[in-house]
Design a protein around this motif. Structure first.
Motif, PDB file in Angstrom:
ATOM      1  N   GLU A  40       0.749  -1.810  -0.330  1.00 18.05           N
ATOM      2  CA  GLU A  40      -0.185   0.005  -0.178  1.00 18.05           C
ATOM      3  C   GLU A  40       1.319   1.184  -0.175  1.00 18.05           C
ATOM      4  O   GLU A  40       0.287   1.755  -0.512  1.00 18.05           O
ATOM      5  CB  GLU A  40      -0.579   0.205   1.286  1.00 18.05           C
ATOM      6  CG  GLU A  40      -2.001  -0.846   1.450  1.00 18.05           C
ATOM      7  CD  GLU A  40      -1.278  -2.412   1.240  1.00 18.05           C
ATOM      8  OE1 GLU A  40      -1.638  -3.675   1.355  1.00 18.05           O
ATOM      9  OE2 GLU A  40      -0.636  -2.518   2.510  1.00 18.05           O
ATOM     10  N   LYS A  41       1.536   1.166   1.052  1.00 15.16           N
ATOM     11  CA  LYS A  41       3.142   2.415   0.729  1.00 15.16           C
ATOM     12  C   LYS A  41       3.469   2.464   0.024  1.00 15.16           C
ATOM     13  O   LYS A  41       3.827   3.979  -0.996  1.00 15.16           O
ATOM     14  CB  LYS A  41       3.785   1.867   2.218  1.00 15.16           C
ATOM     15  CG  LYS A  41       4.667   3.546   2.037  1.00 15.16           C
ATOM     16  CD  LYS A  41       6.135   3.143   3.349  1.00 15.16           C
ATOM     17  CE  LYS A  41       6.868   4.271   3.541  1.00 15.16           C
ATOM     18  NZ  LYS A  41       7.592   4.195   4.443  1.00 15.16           N
ATOM     19  N   ALA A  44       0.779   3.546  -3.407  1.00 13.48           N
ATOM     20  CA  ALA A  44       0.534   5.308  -2.878  1.00 13.48           C
ATOM     21  C   ALA A  44       1.445   6.312  -3.589  1.00 13.48           C
ATOM     22  O   ALA A  44       1.126   7.314  -3.953  1.00 13.48           O
ATOM     23  CB  ALA A  44       1.078   5.438  -1.593  1.00 13.48           C
ATOM     24  N   ASP A  48       0.050   7.622  -8.342  1.00 15.77           N
ATOM     25  CA  ASP A  48       0.319   8.724  -8.801  1.00 15.77           C
ATOM     26  C   ASP A  48       1.242   9.608  -9.903  1.00 15.77           C
ATOM     27  O   ASP A  48       2.350   9.682 -10.205  1.00 15.77           O
ATOM     28  CB  ASP A  48       1.465   9.719  -7.313  1.00 15.77           C
ATOM     29  CG  ASP A  48       0.621  11.243  -7.723  1.00 15.77           C
ATOM     30  OD1 ASP A  48       0.538  11.455  -8.498  1.00 15.77           O
ATOM     31  OD2 ASP A  48       0.572  12.100  -6.844  1.00 15.77           O
ATOM     32  N   ASN A  91      -5.879   0.207  -9.375  1.00 16.53           N
ATOM     33  CA  ASN A  91      -5.640   0.180  -7.636  1.00 16.53           C
ATOM     34  C   ASN A  91      -5.788  -0.111  -6.674  1.00 16.53           C
ATOM     35  O   ASN A  91      -5.214  -1.399  -6.236  1.00 16.53           O
ATOM     36  CB  ASN A  91      -6.595   1.628  -6.700  1.00 16.53           C
ATOM     37  CG  ASN A  91      -6.138   2.809  -7.353  1.00 16.53           C
ATOM     38  OD1 ASN A  91      -4.643   3.497  -7.408  1.00 16.53           O
ATOM     39  ND2 ASN A  91      -7.243   3.738  -7.950  1.00 16.53           N
TER      40      ASN A  91
END
Length: 187
Positions: A40-41, A44, A48, A91
Motif C-alpha cells: 500500500e505504501k 501510494a 500518482d 488500484n
C-alpha cells in the motif's frame, strides 16, 4: 520430382534473404525490485501519475497535459521531453499501464540519404506496465515494457539505434527508477 526439388532449392536460397530483409523486432524488458515496505505504501507513490519526478532520478519535472497525459522533462543536456498517456490504473490490482505518445528529437543525422532523428529514448511503439505485489513481508515492484527500436528501417542500423541500444536504454530507465524508489521508501 525435378520441379519439386527445384522449388525447395529456390526456397532455401531465398529464405536467408527474406529473413535478413525485415525491420525491427519487438523487444521487451522486465525488471523487478524488492522493497521492504508495505504494498500500500509503495503503490501510494507509484500510482500518482503526476509525481514520477518525486521518485525517478532522471525526471526533472512533470506537466499534466490532461487527466491521463503527462509531459516529462528530463534532467540532462537540452532537457529532453517524453509525453506519456495513462491507459489503465487499477488500484485493486496495484497495476498501471501507460504508453509513450511522443518524444523530443535530440539530434538528426543523415543516414542512407535520409534524415534520421534520434529521440529522447531510442524506442518506438513503447508500452509499459508497473505493478506492486506483496512478497516476503514487503513488496515486489515489477516494471516491464514492450517496444521496437526507434530506427524502423531495415538494417544496417545507425549507431545508437539498434535493438540492443533500445533494450539497454529502457533497462537503464527501469533500474535507476526502481533502485531510487527502493532507497527512498526504505529510509
Amino acid at each position: 520430382m525435378k520441379k519439386i526439388l527445384q522449388f525447395f532449392a529456390i526456397t532455401l536460397a531465398v529464405l536467408p534473404m527474406i529473413a535478413s530483409a525485415h525491420g525491427p523486432t519487438r523487444q521487451s524488458v522486465k525488471e523487478s525490485v524488492f522493497i521492504n515496505a508495505s504494498p500500500e505504501k509503495v503503490w501510494a507513490v507509484l500510482s500518482d501519475f503526476t509525481a514520477i519526478d518525486k521518485w525517478h532520478p532522471a525526471v526533472a519535472s512533470v506537466e499534466m497535459l490532461s487527466d491521463n497525459e503527462r509531459k516529462l522533462t528530463l534532467k540532462g543536456e537540452g532537457h529532453p521531453t517524453i509525453t506519456e498517456k495513462l491507459e489503465k490504473l487499477d488500484n485493486d490490482k496495484m497495476m498501471m499501464i501507460y504508453k509513450i505518445e511522443k518524444m523530443s528529437v535530440i539530434k538528426t543525422i543523415t543516414y542512407n540519404s535520409k534524415d534520421t532523428p534520434y529521440y529522447t529514448l531510442p524506442v518506438n511503439n513503447y508500452k509499459s506496465w508497473l505493478s506492486v505485489k506483496a512478497k516476503d513481508g514487503g513488496s515486489e515492484v515489477t516494471w516491464k515494457g514492450k517496444f521496437y527500436r526507434s530506427f524502423m528501417d531495415n538494417p544496417p542500423v545507425p549507431e545508437g539505434q539498434s535493438d540492443e541500444d533500445a533494450v539497454n536504454a529502457v533497462k537503464g530507465v527501469y533500474t535507476s527508477g526502481l533502485n531510487n524508489l527502493k532507497a527512498m521508501l526504505e529510509k
